[in-house]
Design a protein around this motif. Structure first.
Motif, PDB file in Angstrom:
ATOM      1  N   ILE A  10       0.828  -1.212   0.000  1.00 32.96           N
ATOM      2  CA  ILE A  10       0.000   0.000   0.000  1.00 32.96           C
ATOM      3  C   ILE A  10       0.861   1.260   0.000  1.00 32.96           C
ATOM      4  N   LEU A  11       1.876   1.308   0.854  1.00 35.46           N
ATOM      5  CA  LEU A  11       2.741   2.493   0.907  1.00 35.46           C
ATOM      6  C   LEU A  11       3.487   2.689  -0.410  1.00 35.46           C
ATOM      7  N   SER A  12       3.915   1.598  -1.015  1.00 30.02           N
ATOM      8  CA  SER A  12       4.593   1.695  -2.309  1.00 30.02           C
ATOM      9  C   SER A  12       3.646   2.237  -3.372  1.00 30.02           C
ATOM     10  N   ALA A  13       2.423   1.742  -3.389  1.00 26.34           N
ATOM     11  CA  ALA A  13       1.441   2.186  -4.376  1.00 26.34           C
ATOM     12  C   ALA A  13       1.109   3.667  -4.195  1.00 26.34           C
ATOM     13  N   VAL A  14       0.878   4.088  -2.970  1.00 26.93           N
ATOM     14  CA  VAL A  14       0.565   5.499  -2.717  1.00 26.93           C
ATOM     15  C   VAL A  14       1.740   6.379  -3.148  1.00 26.93           C
ATOM     16  N   THR A  15       2.942   5.951  -2.839  1.00 27.90           N
ATOM     17  CA  THR A  15       4.135   6.709  -3.208  1.00 27.90           C
ATOM     18  C   THR A  15       4.246   6.855  -4.724  1.00 27.90           C
ATOM     19  N   VAL A  16       4.084   5.771  -5.454  1.00 29.55           N
ATOM     20  CA  VAL A  16       4.206   5.790  -6.911  1.00 29.55           C
ATOM     21  C   VAL A  16       3.110   6.643  -7.547  1.00 29.55           C
ATOM     22  N   THR A  22       3.937  15.559  -7.455  1.00 29.19           N
ATOM     23  CA  THR A  22       4.667  16.279  -6.408  1.00 29.19           C
ATOM     24  C   THR A  22       6.141  16.352  -6.786  1.00 29.19           C
ATOM     25  N   ALA A  23       6.884  17.086  -6.035  1.00 30.74           N
ATOM     26  CA  ALA A  23       8.322  17.222  -6.310  1.00 30.74           C
ATOM     27  C   ALA A  23       9.111  16.015  -5.806  1.00 30.74           C
ATOM     28  N   GLY A  24       8.448  15.047  -5.295  1.00 33.83           N
ATOM     29  CA  GLY A  24       9.093  13.845  -4.749  1.00 33.83           C
ATOM     30  C   GLY A  24       8.082  13.082  -3.920  1.00 33.83           C
ATOM     31  N   ALA A  25       8.583  12.222  -3.096  1.00 33.89           N
ATOM     32  CA  ALA A  25       7.697  11.429  -2.250  1.00 33.89           C
ATOM     33  C   ALA A  25       7.036  12.328  -1.209  1.00 33.89           C
ATOM     34  N   ALA A  93      13.506   2.568   1.280  1.00 30.73           N
ATOM     35  CA  ALA A  93      12.679   3.228   0.258  1.00 30.73           C
ATOM     36  C   ALA A  93      11.564   4.078   0.870  1.00 30.73           C
ATOM     37  N   PHE A  94      11.348   3.933   2.160  1.00 25.37           N
ATOM     38  CA  PHE A  94      10.291   4.671   2.845  1.00 25.37           C
ATOM     39  C   PHE A  94      10.847   5.762   3.759  1.00 25.37           C
ATOM     40  N   ALA A  95      11.847   6.463   3.299  1.00 22.67           N
ATOM     41  CA  ALA A  95      12.401   7.565   4.096  1.00 22.67           C
ATOM     42  C   ALA A  95      11.363   8.657   4.321  1.00 22.67           C
TER      43      ALA A  95
END
Length: 141
Positions: A10-16, A22-25, A93-95
């Motif tokens: 879920i976190l990966s999907a939301v991030t992508v 946005t300018a990044g994550a 990857a979740f910084a």
């Protein structure tokens, strides 16, 4: 699928999904729960169409009638869940992901009803304390 894997997915999907806009994550907060008190109280007493209780009936049906024992059992479950969330937030990857630890925000002692409106939800004052935990983490961003 384990809870850990589900959170990573879920976190990966939301991030992508958010990165192109946005300018990044974007910062993401994940949180666990505090230690509930499975004493059988539902929303406004849990009578009629009102929900609850949620925890005590299941414990009672399985032979766990002692409140102290139920509190200890929920502590183990809540600790396991919170520990898993903390590990997810440590993934490189979740910084941009921050974990909010809500354990020990609300009392499980003799005055727990001051902070817990029922088995699952804080009182207005309890929500204020929970909000303070989120505000502290947001202030670090």
């Amino acid at each position: 699928m384990t809870a850990f894997t589900a959170y990573v997915f879920i976190l990966s999907a939301v991030t992508v999904v958010c990165e192109p806009f946005t300018a990044g994550a974007i910062p993401i907060l994940i949180h666990g729960y505090d230690y509930p008190v499975p004493d059988g109280r539902g929303y406004m007493g849990g009578w009629g169409p009102l929900p609850g209780p949620w925890l005590e009936p299941g414990f009672r049906e399985k032979g766990y009638g002692d409140l102290t024992q139920r509190v200890e059992m929920t502590r183990v479950l809540i600790d396991r869940f919170n520990d898993m969330l903390a590990e997810v937030a440590k993934i490189r990857a979740f910084a941009h992901v921050r974990y909010v630890d809500l354990r020990n925000t609300l009392s499980c002692g003799a005055d727990y009803k001051k902070w817990w409106a029922n088995e699952m939800h804080p009182t207005e004052g309890g929500f204020g304390k929970v909000t303070g935990r989120f505000a502290a983490v947001l202030g670090e961003l």
